[in-house]
Design a protein around this motif. Sequence first.
Motif, short mmCIF file in Angstrom:
data_model
loop_
_atom_site.label_atom_id
_atom_site.label_comp_id
_atom_site.label_asym_id
_atom_site.label_seq_id
_atom_site.Cartn_x
_atom_site.Cartn_y
_atom_site.Cartn_z
N GLY A 197 6.74 14.49 -1.21
CA GLY A 197 7.95 14.83 -1.25
C GLY A 197 8.78 13.70 -1.55
O GLY A 197 8.52 12.57 -1.55
N HIS A 198 10.12 13.75 -1.60
CA HIS A 198 11.05 12.80 -2.04
C HIS A 198 11.56 11.92 -0.64
O HIS A 198 12.54 12.09 -0.11
N ILE A 199 10.74 11.07 -0.36
CA ILE A 199 11.12 10.24 0.85
C ILE A 199 11.73 8.93 0.47
O ILE A 199 12.04 7.91 1.24
N TYR A 200 11.78 8.53 -0.59
CA TYR A 200 12.27 7.27 -1.04
C TYR A 200 13.27 7.64 -2.43
O TYR A 200 12.78 8.63 -3.16
N ASP A 201 14.07 6.79 -2.61
CA ASP A 201 14.93 7.30 -3.92
C ASP A 201 14.38 6.80 -5.15
O ASP A 201 13.42 5.83 -5.18
N GLU A 202 14.51 7.56 -5.90
CA GLU A 202 13.76 7.43 -7.50
C GLU A 202 14.20 5.89 -7.97
O GLU A 202 13.25 5.18 -8.41
N ASP A 203 15.48 5.43 -7.87
CA ASP A 203 15.69 4.45 -8.43
C ASP A 203 15.69 3.33 -7.09
O ASP A 203 16.83 3.37 -6.42
N ALA B 277 -6.06 5.13 3.40
CA ALA B 277 -6.08 3.70 3.07
C ALA B 277 -4.57 3.22 2.71
O ALA B 277 -3.67 4.15 2.70
N PRO B 278 -4.31 2.01 2.59
CA PRO B 278 -2.81 1.64 2.14
C PRO B 278 -2.60 2.31 0.81
O PRO B 278 -3.46 2.39 -0.21
N ASP B 279 -1.31 2.84 0.77
CA ASP B 279 -0.98 3.43 -0.46
C ASP B 279 0.31 3.19 -1.01
O ASP B 279 0.80 3.86 -1.99
N ARG B 280 0.93 2.32 -0.47
CA ARG B 280 2.28 1.83 -1.15
C ARG B 280 2.66 0.32 -0.89
O ARG B 280 2.06 -0.28 0.08
N THR B 281 3.62 -0.25 -1.26
CA THR B 281 4.24 -1.67 -1.47
C THR B 281 5.57 -1.36 -0.67
O THR B 281 6.39 -0.98 -1.56
N PHE C 183 0.09 1.15 5.28
CA PHE C 183 -1.05 1.91 5.54
C PHE C 183 -0.53 3.05 6.70
O PHE C 183 -0.46 2.82 7.77
N PRO C 184 0.29 4.25 6.14
CA PRO C 184 1.12 4.79 7.01
C PRO C 184 0.32 5.42 8.30
O PRO C 184 -1.06 5.89 8.24
N ASN C 185 0.79 5.55 9.26
CA ASN C 185 0.09 6.64 10.46
C ASN C 185 0.23 8.00 10.04
O ASN C 185 1.01 8.39 10.77
N ARG D 252 3.81 8.94 -7.78
CA ARG D 252 2.76 9.35 -6.79
C ARG D 252 2.92 9.84 -5.53
O ARG D 252 2.63 10.95 -5.08
N ILE D 253 4.20 9.10 -4.83
CA ILE D 253 4.36 9.44 -3.42
C ILE D 253 5.22 10.50 -3.44
O ILE D 253 4.75 11.58 -2.36
#
Length: 362
Positions: free
Chosen positions: A274-280, A319-323, A311-313, A268-269
């Motif tokens: 875009g790819h701001i986190y590693d897939e694994d 709203a909060p969208d990730r852990t 809850f990113p700035n 989702r993110i």
Amino acid sequence: MKKVFYGLAVIGLAVLLVIGWAWQSVVWYPPVVEVTPSCDRQVNPWPDASQPLKVLSFNVQYMAGKNYVFFYDVEGGPDTRPRREDTEWTLDRVAQILRDENPDVVMLQEINDEHDRRTGFEDQLAALQQRLGDHAYPCQANAHYWQAGLVLHPKVMGAVSMKLTTLSRYPMTQARRHQLPLMDNDPLTRRFYFQRAILESWIATDSGQPVALLNTHFDAWGEGSELMSRQVGTSLALLTSLDEKNIPWVFGGDFNLLPDDGKAQWQRISRDFGHIYDEDSAVTALYQRYRAIPSSEHLLAEGAARWYTHFPNDPRVSAPDRTIDYLFYSHQWRLHQAYIRQHDTLDVSDHLPVIGVFSLQQ
């Protein structure tokens, strides 16, 4: 012509002196540093045979609140530092949360002290303890991970002093700072950049069995490198050492890693931002060996949004969208209660408090 030459020489020398002073003002840390915990009054050990232990972890975003989009939050973010009225209001709110929850142990990330220009040289921990009054914590341990007399970044241009703080209602017997692997930057950036760490603190118990509390804040923006895996690897080595000594532990903080949830959040993110986190996610290695708050089951079940912790700035996010914040815990514990305090914390920080109540299995 000579006057121009001498003027340029004086300016060049002044610039070199400023850079030299700023360079030597950075506090640089060895791999392990012994930390002296402090207690401002005598307190009894944790009655581990009869009473649960409540732990709260909270990245307080140096008490800035949610009225800003900082330059590092999104490209072109206009804000560089919070106003004093906002940090004072946020300190009031954090104190109220701690009074309401009344945890035995508090792990705070991104708390500034009296040497940080960005927050008006206020000792935020002292200000928080003062607001807690009768609920103030007698024992504490601290470990800095950004400390310099002058950072020459154009959006900072001043002193910084940010730390991890662990507060306890029970005596702390020892503490140490463990350096995490550093981001691979050029020499100048590396010198003035964060030095992420783990703060390990032990509390005393009635039975004499020590309990270790580990507080951390991993790097952000590590996607596409091996940095996050290396920071997880350093953490696992420390946890394995505690396991071999049969020491129960709770490991909490801001890990800046998406959870082990079948890549649901990553998909989702990545679609939206875009790819701001590693897939694994490197955090999977911790999930595979230990239990966590939130667990994979929490995140895969209906209502997973109540386990979001960030809850990113970012004006695009409402709203909060990730852990990305967790409490991991060793196998000696029985978990009684776990939750993310969301209902009244969305305007306090860009992170939400993670809370667990544990008892030792007899």
